[in-house]
Write a protein that holds these residues in place. Structure first.
Motif: not given
Lengths: 107, 413
Positions: A40-66
């Motif tokens: 598959g091909g992917l849309a640009s990294p600027s369309t990515a969203t990162v979720i971090d639910n390691r701490g029990g409360e989901a953190m949502v970050t706009d953009g790629p992980f790196l």
């Protein structure tokens, strides 16, 4: 044995029609020869969203992980007997999509 | 048999049989780790047992059988934890009567796996010296001036990648073979060069153990791939270079340049063998087989080792060979060496102009400045020559070369 072929690119913009046509030819070959698993091909990294639910409360970050100049533009998952076969396919895939390809084995 | 004889027999068996044992075990067990460890244990057992029991009539078969047992012991120990069917797969087989051809193929497989292009060059070198040449981890670490732990990690990482990414244990297909052979030869040439002009400040200037190891491995590949012209070329190049080693460093530790070497101390037997190989390749070239870079470099060295002295050297032949090499390999280092031949034929001024054009690409390379310094010296431009020697000395890593360049500089008025 399965390998992830990551397509790495360093410029904005999607594949040109010529590149798309070459990728189609390559994909047909992967299927005909039994290497095809998924791709598959992917849309640009600027369309990515990162979720971090390691701490029990989901953190949502706009953009790629790196944030980096090089990014993952797409991928193939292929079936290959060994790394020599995977590398040969990656060589053809890189030529077809006109981008760098990283080969990585699945566990 | 005396203790010394037994020790010699063990050393000889190690030279002759290590790669064979590791290669056979790798094919049988499909695991470099198991093969390496079991081979090392088998040789350790030989060291314990042979002095008392005597050297077995067929040391190679004894070592392979012993290593097979060690490997099976280890797999049994480990498979007690795993599922039972693994053990069922282990068919005990200590028949030493393997067909010779198949065993030789195994060594070739081992070499191609260790020199796989998916591994970093430094990993290929380390792995080849460990798995094929049988050098110990401390020996390899010392050879490349890295800490033993770092060298251990490098080899462990390479073996893990071979396993996880499934780098095949196989002689490459015909279409890949030329590129893969040239990858193997690059590893061996690197080992040889590190031996011939060691780069470290704290090592001997010439490391015979590395040049000898590189020649031994290249001989092995020559036996396995007798029709490959570049293998013959590299072997000839190494032999003709190694032949000059006795004249290369003076008693007080200075590098001796070709024009000052005592040619009487060159090793005539190595030169004769190298010349035979070069003649063989010249015949192949005459029959239409285009020579690769090692064959051309060997031919250049054959011209040098055929001459009684610097003046007697057929420089037009050397230049013609460099012209041929430049077409194959347009690197600035080849152009620099070509300029040295130009200096002998057309004079230092013409050569200096050619060398000057390489400045943008070679300004950080000590040999560029050393060559310029020598040409400027011959032109009587002492002031500029001195500055060039200073730069060369600052960039050189080899202790004997630094001593030589310093002497040359200090002779300037």
């Amino acid at each position: 044995m399965q390998y992830l072929l990551s397509v790495i690119h360093d410029q904005a913009g999607l594949a040109t029609p010529e590149e798309d046509a070459a990728i189609d030819v390559f994909n047909d070959r992967l299927q005909a020869e039994g290497h095809w698993v998924f791709a598959g091909g992917l849309a640009s990294p600027s369309t990515a969203t990162v979720i971090d639910n390691r701490g029990g409360e989901a953190m949502v970050t706009d953009g790629p992980f790196l944030e980096s100049k090089e990014y993952l533009a797409g991928f193939w998952i292929i079936e290959a007997a060994d790394l020599d076969v995977a590398l040969r396919l990656a060589t053809e895939g890189s030529e077809a999509c006109n981008r760098k390809v990283e080969v990585r084995p699945f566990l | 048999m005396s203790g010394i004889d037994v020790r010699e027999a063990i050393t000889q068996a190690h030279h002759e049989e290590w790669a064979r044992v590791v290669a056979a075990l790798t094919r049988r067990f499909g695991d470099l780790d198991i093969a390496e460890e079991a081979a090392a244990e088998a040789f350790a057992t030989a060291v314990q047992r042979w002095p008392a029991d005597g050297v077995p009539p067929n040391p190679g078969a004894w070592l392979t059988t012993t290593a097979n047992r060690k490997a099976i012991d280890r797999i049994r120990r480990e498979s007690r934890r795993d599922d039972k069917h693994k053990e069922a797969q282990m068919v005990y087989d200590d028949d030493p009567r393997e067909p010779v051809g198949a065993i030789d193929d195994d060594r070739l497989r081992l070499i191609f796996t260790c020199c796989h292009p998916a591994l970093a060059m430094e990993s290929r070198v380390a792995l080849t010296l460990r798995m094929v040449a049988g050098l110990t981890m401390p020996e390899i670490a010392r050879a490349f001036l890295v800490a033993e732990s770092a060298m251990g990690q490098r080899i462990t990482r390479a073996k893990a990648k071979i396993k996880a990414a499934r780098i095949p244990y196989r002689v490459p297909s015909a279409e890949d073979l030329p590129a893969r052979v040239s990858g193997v030869l690059a590893v061996l040439y690197l080992v040889f060069n590190e031996g011939y002009l060691a780069t470290g400040p704290d090592t001997d200037p010439v490391r015979h153990e590395l040049t000898a190891e590189a020649i031994r491995l290249t001989r092995l590949i020559r036996v396995l791939l007798p029709d490959d012209g570049e293998v013959a070329g590299l072997l000839a190049l190494m032999l003709l270079t190694e032949a000059r080693r006795p004249a290369r460093v003076s008693a007080d530790g200075q590098l001796v340049a070709l024009d000052e070497q005592d040619r009487g101390t060159w090793d005539a037997a190595l030169i004769a063998e190298g010349h035979r190989l070069v003649r063989e390749r010249l015949a192949a070239a005459a029959a239409g087989e285009a020579p690769g870079r090692y064959q051309i470099l060997a031919a250049i060295n054959a011209v040098h080792t055929s001459a009684r002295d610097m003046r007697d050297t057929d420089w037009s032949q050397v230049l013609a060979l460099y012209d041929q090499l430049v077409r194959l390999d347009p690197s600035p280092i080849v152009a620099l060496n070509r300029a040295i031949a130009v200096a002998e034929l057309d004079g230092p001024e013409v050569a200096l102009a050619a060398v000057g054009r390489l400045e943008p690409r070679l300004a950080g390379y000590h040999a560029y400045h050393a060559t310029r310094a020598d040409l400027l010296r011959r032109l009587g431009r002492d002031h500029e020559s001195r500055a060039a020697y200073d730069k060369a000395i600052g960039l050189a890593g080899n202790t004997a070369e630094i001593a030589y360049l310093t002497r040359r500089r200090d002779h300037l008025r």
